[in-house]
Design an enzyme around this catalytic site. Structure first.
Site, PDB file in Angstrom:
ATOM      1  N   LYS A 182      46.942  41.626  14.932  1.00  0.00           N
ATOM      2  CA  LYS A 182      46.646  40.193  14.990  1.00  0.00           C
ATOM      3  C   LYS A 182      46.244  39.840  16.411  1.00  0.00           C
ATOM      4  O   LYS A 182      47.080  39.802  17.309  1.00  0.00           O
ATOM      5  CB  LYS A 182      47.836  39.325  14.578  1.00  0.00           C
ATOM      6  N   GLU A 258      55.544  43.443  26.344  1.00  0.00           N
ATOM      7  CA  GLU A 258      55.078  43.209  27.716  1.00  0.00           C
ATOM      8  C   GLU A 258      54.864  41.714  27.826  1.00  0.00           C
ATOM      9  O   GLU A 258      53.978  41.158  27.190  1.00  0.00           O
ATOM     10  CB  GLU A 258      53.805  44.005  27.999  1.00  0.00           C
ATOM     11  N   CYS A 292      48.596  38.813  33.509  1.00  0.00           N
ATOM     12  CA  CYS A 292      50.056  38.881  33.648  1.00  0.00           C
ATOM     13  C   CYS A 292      50.460  39.530  34.965  1.00  0.00           C
ATOM     14  O   CYS A 292      51.547  39.281  35.484  1.00  0.00           O
ATOM     15  CB  CYS A 292      50.659  39.646  32.475  1.00  0.00           C
ATOM     16  N   GLU A 394      55.333  30.729  35.518  1.00  0.00           N
ATOM     17  CA  GLU A 394      54.047  31.406  35.327  1.00  0.00           C
ATOM     18  C   GLU A 394      52.985  30.378  34.937  1.00  0.00           C
ATOM     19  O   GLU A 394      52.982  29.866  33.822  1.00  0.00           O
ATOM     20  CB  GLU A 394      54.165  32.481  34.252  1.00  0.00           C
TER      21      GLU A 394
END
Length: 491
Positions: A182, A258, A292, A394
């Site tokens: 997906k 992750e 990231c 973040e």
């Protein structure tokens, strides 16, 4: 470059070797982040569609030839997938630039070739693997086998959709598993093509399936709770990882996550600024900061702070922000309106926290056809308080914070003061310091005097809330395999 009308694509589901429409006809739109122009109508998978994909993957695993095929034969088909990707790299790069908003040259020269390399690497790597033998004197012999787990749910993010999907698909297929993929709902175009690429490469039907949709009460939830799914590999936000872990808990699915990051990029006073500045610009603003591994917290020793700020500001001002399809563009838009609102909300937060704006902070001046795009200038703040929200959360956009420090111990305290621990960067010409600080920064990957250099044999993953498990080399093969011990009585 002038704006050209883009053909609206129909993106279907790929289930059991063919492209099919959603069972209830439901679709959603995907827009070009540079113009807000609709570029795709995407079929949204229903619970019934996901069930069909998972059961097709189960049948292909239990009854098809893929699981029992020799590693050499499986690997040859995976390598063929890599060859097809290179043959179609211009097409794939154009679609990646269109879908994500990243500069076309970056997709063409780096990401699509790396995607092909991911597949080839794991095909080659699997062929070289063996088991272990543990003799017990003259009476018994133990040996190990590594067998595929079953059906893998591969859920991939929107920032590097094609590259990060093959990073998971390579070891998944090489070890003999089947997959239901997906992609992120805002970037489905390139990943949807993996179905036809797999078929052309001779991968049996049902081994690779691609469903489209969202997370809660959509394809993501349907996959992660499905009884036929044995393991889940996910890259994305930490909050989503928590939800996926809960979804898979009832059936004890294996997970590899992750997740988020807020890397410290530490610049010591003996650093080579001729290298540190341009690499730190790349680490801050590559893919519009939507990485990231971005070096979004730049810690600079106070004795060189002023010089670094001036050089970093000048380098940021020289970045060309514009149309992702223009080969001269260094930085495109962020991926969507929702994400643009999130990123730009931090401009107000930074102001509330008395951050000093050094550069950027507004929409760039662009041609009229890009006026609706989700653009933000590369933005630089100075913040003395490392606990400020812009230093802790973040942002995942082209917004970085410069934080001064005095001593090495202070830099380490700041670097380790977040809930994340994915990676870090250290700039110094002092070999002892390089090793010492690398050991003490609590993160899964540390780069010294470089950034974003990857050896696919090395472990990749995060400390703390940046993930669970490691991928890369034998770490990936361990996750996608079950180790079996066989004990033989010799007498």
């Amino acid at each position: 470059m002038t704006n050209t009308k883009v053909k609206v694509r129909e993106v279907k589901l790929y289930i059991d070797g063919e492209y099919v429409e959603s069972s209830n006809g439901s679709t959603f739109e995907v827009k070009n982040p540079a113009t807000q122009e609709v570029i795709a109508q995407v079929h949204e998978a229903t619970k019934e569609d996901v069930d069909r994909a998972c059961r097709a993957a189960r049948r292909a695993f239990e009854e098809g030839p893929w699981r029992t095929m020799s590693p050499a034969e499986r690997s040859s088909k995976i390598r063929r997938m890599a060859e097809i990707i290179i043959e179609r790299k211009e097409e794939l790069a154009r679609l990646e630039a269109l879908d994500v908003g990243k500069p076309y040259p970056v997709a063409l020269e780096k990401e699509i070739p790396r995607a092909a390399h991911n597949l080839k690497f794991f095909a080659d790597f699997m062929e070289q693997q063996g088991g272990e033998v543990y003799p017990m004197g003259e009476e018994y012999l133990n040996y190990t086998r590594y067998e595929p787990v079953g059906v893998a749910a591969l859920i991939t993010p929107w920032n590097l959709p094609f590259m990060l999907t093959t990073w998971k698909l390579g070891p998944c297929l090489a070890t003999g598993n089947t997959a239901v993929i997906k992609p992120a709902e805002v970037t489905p175009l390139t990943v949807s093509l993996l179905g036809e690429i797999a078929k052309e490469a001779g991968i049996p039907d049902g081994v690779v399936n691609v469903v489209q949709g969202f997370g809660p009460n959509s394809a993501g939830e349907f996959m992660t709770t499905h009884p036929e799914v044995d393991l889940i590999s996910f890259t994305g936000e930490t909050s989503t990882g928590k939800a996926i872990m809960k979804n898979g808990a009832d059936s004890l699915k294996k997970v590899s996550f992750e997740l988020g990051g807020k890397a410290a990029n530490i610049i010591f006073e003996d650093a080579n600024l001729d290298k540190a500045v341009p690499t730190s610009i790349q680490a801050a603003f590559m893919n519009s900061g939507q990485v990231c591994l971005a070096g979004s917290r730049i810690l600079v020793q106070r004795s060189i702070f002023s010089e670094f700020v001036e050089r970093f500001k000048k380098a940021a001002s020289e970045l060309k922000v514009g149309d992702p399809q223009d080969t001269q563009t260094n930085m495109g838009p962020v991926v969507s309106e929702e994400h643009y609102q999130k990123v730009t909300s931090y401009l107000g937060i930074a102001e509330e926290e008395d951050s000093e704006l050094v550069y950027g902070g507004k929409r760039p001046d662009l041609p009229e056809y890009l006026n609706k795009g989700y653009y933000l200038e590369p933005t630089i703040f100075i913040q003395e308080n490392p606990q400020a929200r812009i230093c802790q959360e973040e942002i995942f956009g082209p917004v970085v914070t410069l934080i001064p420090f005095d001593m090495e111990e202070e830099a380490l305290e700041i670097a380790n003061s977040t809930e994340y621990g994915l990676n870090g960067v250290i700039w110094t010409d002092n070999l002892q310091r390089a090793h010492r600080v690398s050991h003490d920064v609590r993160a899964g990957t540390i780069w010294v005097n470089c950034w974003f250099v990857r050896d696919l044999r090395a472990p990749f993953g995060g400390f703390k809330k940046s993930g669970i498990g490691r991928e890369g080399g034998h770490h990936s093969l361990e996750f996608f395999s079950e180790a079996k011990n066989i004990c033989i009585a010799l007498k």
